[in-house]
Scaffold this motif. Structure first.
Motif: not given
Length: 620
Positions: A34, A113, A126-128, A172, A177, A179
């Motif tokens: 990350w 994010a 992928t963004y969290r 999702q 998250e 993607t």
């Protein structure tokens, strides 16, 4: 250092896993880490624990009012539709996944994010989401909002659908998250591009308004929308003004990328249809800040009492962002502009030097690159790495690409003007035209050569008249026509124009947007930025080299090659650039000592209300 950090992280995973967990630990070590930021050009300036950027005052006071201007009009608050005139405030109402830094090239940090990760081959990202991310109604921003926003943007905006066409799946992939999966590996920009997407609230757009009517994101609207950004709409008069109020409990105000930004309690935007009226409104203390695009006005229009006694300040800011290409853009879809010799003749008659001296106080330089004033601009003959790229398209480009550096014709004197006229006449004859009764006509059809130059502002009218006079000597009739913003946008989208004056803005890390600017697929697509209608297989091939460049050196070489081929085909008539942003302001505002390298004046984002200065400047 980065390699050592990854190695230590891998060891940490192995030791934490305990005995007997080798295969699982190895798999975990292969999982992308990350990141708190992304950059296309190198190391991040700010580490994961940074508290604010270097170009803000983190203790900037909150309060005060700024009155700004909008030139043109607006009839919608829907940020994704390509039709209508949308109020230019979406960036204050909505937030992207990651926010750009103003003192780094193509670099962004966490916003909606909090973190991002992608594999080394850039095949997905992928963004969290930040667990604190909220809409102004208090509801959380969810992965579903992100997915729905991408779907609606691709559905309703052809230009953005083209821009995001490499995104083949959005899903999702965790509690918080999302993607994005791309159609293939190697596109280094894509992870960061999807992070620029402003996220919209699905529940609001799929709900009903105060009168019980179903909202429709596929239609224009003047209902103040729900946002997540630093401001919300407080009031407006359609086509006249819009007032924004600061959201005092904005959830993101303490995020490092936003600390010290958005300090004013109220932003008031007034609509002006004419730049001259807008300038007079500024001088009458009806507008607080103004970017002056006219060198003539900058030199002559600011000698008034408030400027002389210091209540109004004039300040020019240097912006290291690329100047891009400002040009007279010819509609290549029309047969009369299809021949490169015609386009070169039109450029020969564009006497920049005389215009610069007589109309612009010598304040500008002639644009000679689509990536002007940067290392990306093609200069001299191609170097070895650029030459290797150009060899792949040798059979598709003019031979002078390899032998002759591009140079604009030079005017500024009677002798130069006569020489340029003779050269232009010769090119027109070669292209099948001749002068009859002082008019340039098509030898085969007898049709006179006429050009309508479509404008949406009087700013360029004086220059257009000078160009018209020059073209008259060639027997070509140029007619400038200024129309209102709505008509101008419609005619651009429908490609109903001969020529316009426009700008292709660039970044120091060009990539996927070049398809929309110059790619063949964009030429006939409504709403694309390929205004000229360029369809060139060599350009398409070079754009791919730019997008899939493996490192900075290859990107620079590929961009220079693209620049060289675009210039050699004379698709546009380059105009000029300054390298400075000229501003005028009523002296009521403070700003940081360190200004951002790539943000220009960055007004009002990093500025604040200064009561002591405001008292000296007098009441409004």
């Amino acid at each position: 250092m980065a390699a050592i950090a990854r190695l230590l992280a891998a060891f940490a995973i192995l030791f934490a896993a305990g005995p007997g967990a080798g295969p699982r630990a190895a798999a975990a070590a292969d999982t992308p880490r990350w990141r708190h930021g992304l950059s296309l050009v190198g190391q991040l300036r700010y580490g994961p624990d940074f508290r604010h950027t270097a170009y803000v005052n983190p203790q900037a006071p909150k309060g005060g009012l700024v009155r700004l201007s909008i030139e043109g009009t607006f009839d919608s608050f829907n940020p994704i539709l390509p039709r209508g005139a949308t109020a230019p405030i979406a960036g204050l109402l909505y937030m992207p996944l990651f926010e750009d830094s103003l003192d780094e090239i193509s670099t962004a940090y966490g916003a909606v994010a909090e973190a991002v990760r992608h594999p080394d081959d850039f095949s997905s990202v992928t963004y969290r989401l930040n667990p604190n991310a909220r809409w102004h109604d208090g509801r959380p921003i969810t992965p579903d909002d992100v997915i729905w926003t991408m779907e609606q943007v691709k559905k309703h905006d052809p230009r953005m659908a083209f821009y995001y066409r490499n995104v083949v799946k959005v899903e999702q992939s965790g509690e918080r998250e999302v993607t994005f999966t791309f159609d293939g590996p190697g596109n280094r920009e894509k992870p960061q591009i999807v992070g620029q997407l402003p996220i919209l609230p699905r529940h609001w757009w799929e709900g009903r308004d105060a009168q019980g009517r179903q909202r429709d994101i596929g239609q224009t609207t003047l209902e103040p929308p729900l946002g997540s950004g630093p401001y919300r709409i407080r009031s407006f008069e359609a086509g006249r003004n819009v007032v924004l109020e600061r959201v005092s409990d904005w959830w993101a105000k303490d995020l490092p990328i936003y600390v010290g930004l958005h300090n004013f309690d109220e932003l008031r935007f007034e609509v002006y249809r004419d730049d001259t009226v807008e300038l007079e409104a500024f001088k009458a203390d009806q507008v607080d800040f103004r970017v002056e695009s006219s060198a003539r006005a900058w030199a002559t229009a600011y000698d008034f009492p408030a400027a002389r006694d210091g209540r109004v300040l004039l300040e020019a800011f240097t912006d290291r962002s690329p100047a891009g290409m400002q040009a007279v853009i010819l509609n290549l879809r029309l047969p009369k502009f299809a021949d490169v010799r015609v386009r070169r003749a039109l450029n020969l008659m564009f006497d920049f030097e005389t215009m610069n001296a007589n109309l612009m106080f010598g304040a500008y330089r002639r644009t000679a690159s689509y990536f002007e004033d940067t290392e990306l601009a093609a200069r001299g003959l191609p170097g070895p790495e650029e030459l290797a790229i150009l060899e792949t398209v040798r059979d598709k480009v003019p031979p002078e690409v390899f032998t002759t550096p591009y140079a604009n014709p030079v005017g500024g004197s009677p002798d130069a003007q006569r020489a340029n006229l003779r050269a232009a006449l010769a090119l027109m004859r070669e292209a099948g035209y001749e002068v009859r009764d002082r008019r340039m006509v098509n030898v085969r059809t007898g049709e006179p050569f006429r050009i309508e130059l479509l404008l949406n502002s009087p700013t360029f009218e004086r220059h257009a008249l000078a160009y018209r006079t020059a073209l008259e000597r060639l027997g070509i009739e140029l007619t400038p026509r200024t129309v209102d913003t709505a008509q101008y946008i419609n005619r651009l989208n429908d490609r109903r124009f001969d020529a316009i004056v426009g700008t292709y803005p660039q970044t120091l890390s060009p990539g996927n947007e070049q398809r929309d600017f110059f790619g063949s697929e964009a030429a006939d697509r409504p709403g694309s930025f390929n205004r000229a209608g360029i369809k060139d297989p060599a350009v398409d091939q070079l754009i791919q080299r730019v997008i899939y460049a493996k490192d900075r050196a290859e990107l620079v070489a590929a961009t220079r090659a693209l620049d060289r081929v675009l210039l050699a085909n004379s698709y546009m008539i380059p105009t000029w650039f300054s390298g400075q942003i000229r501003t005028a302001r009523w002296n009521r505002y403070g700003r940081p000592q360190t200004m951002p390298e790539y943000g220009g004046a960055a007004f009002p984002a990093i500025w604040w209300w200064d009561p002591a200065l405001a008292q000296r400047a007098g009441p409004r």
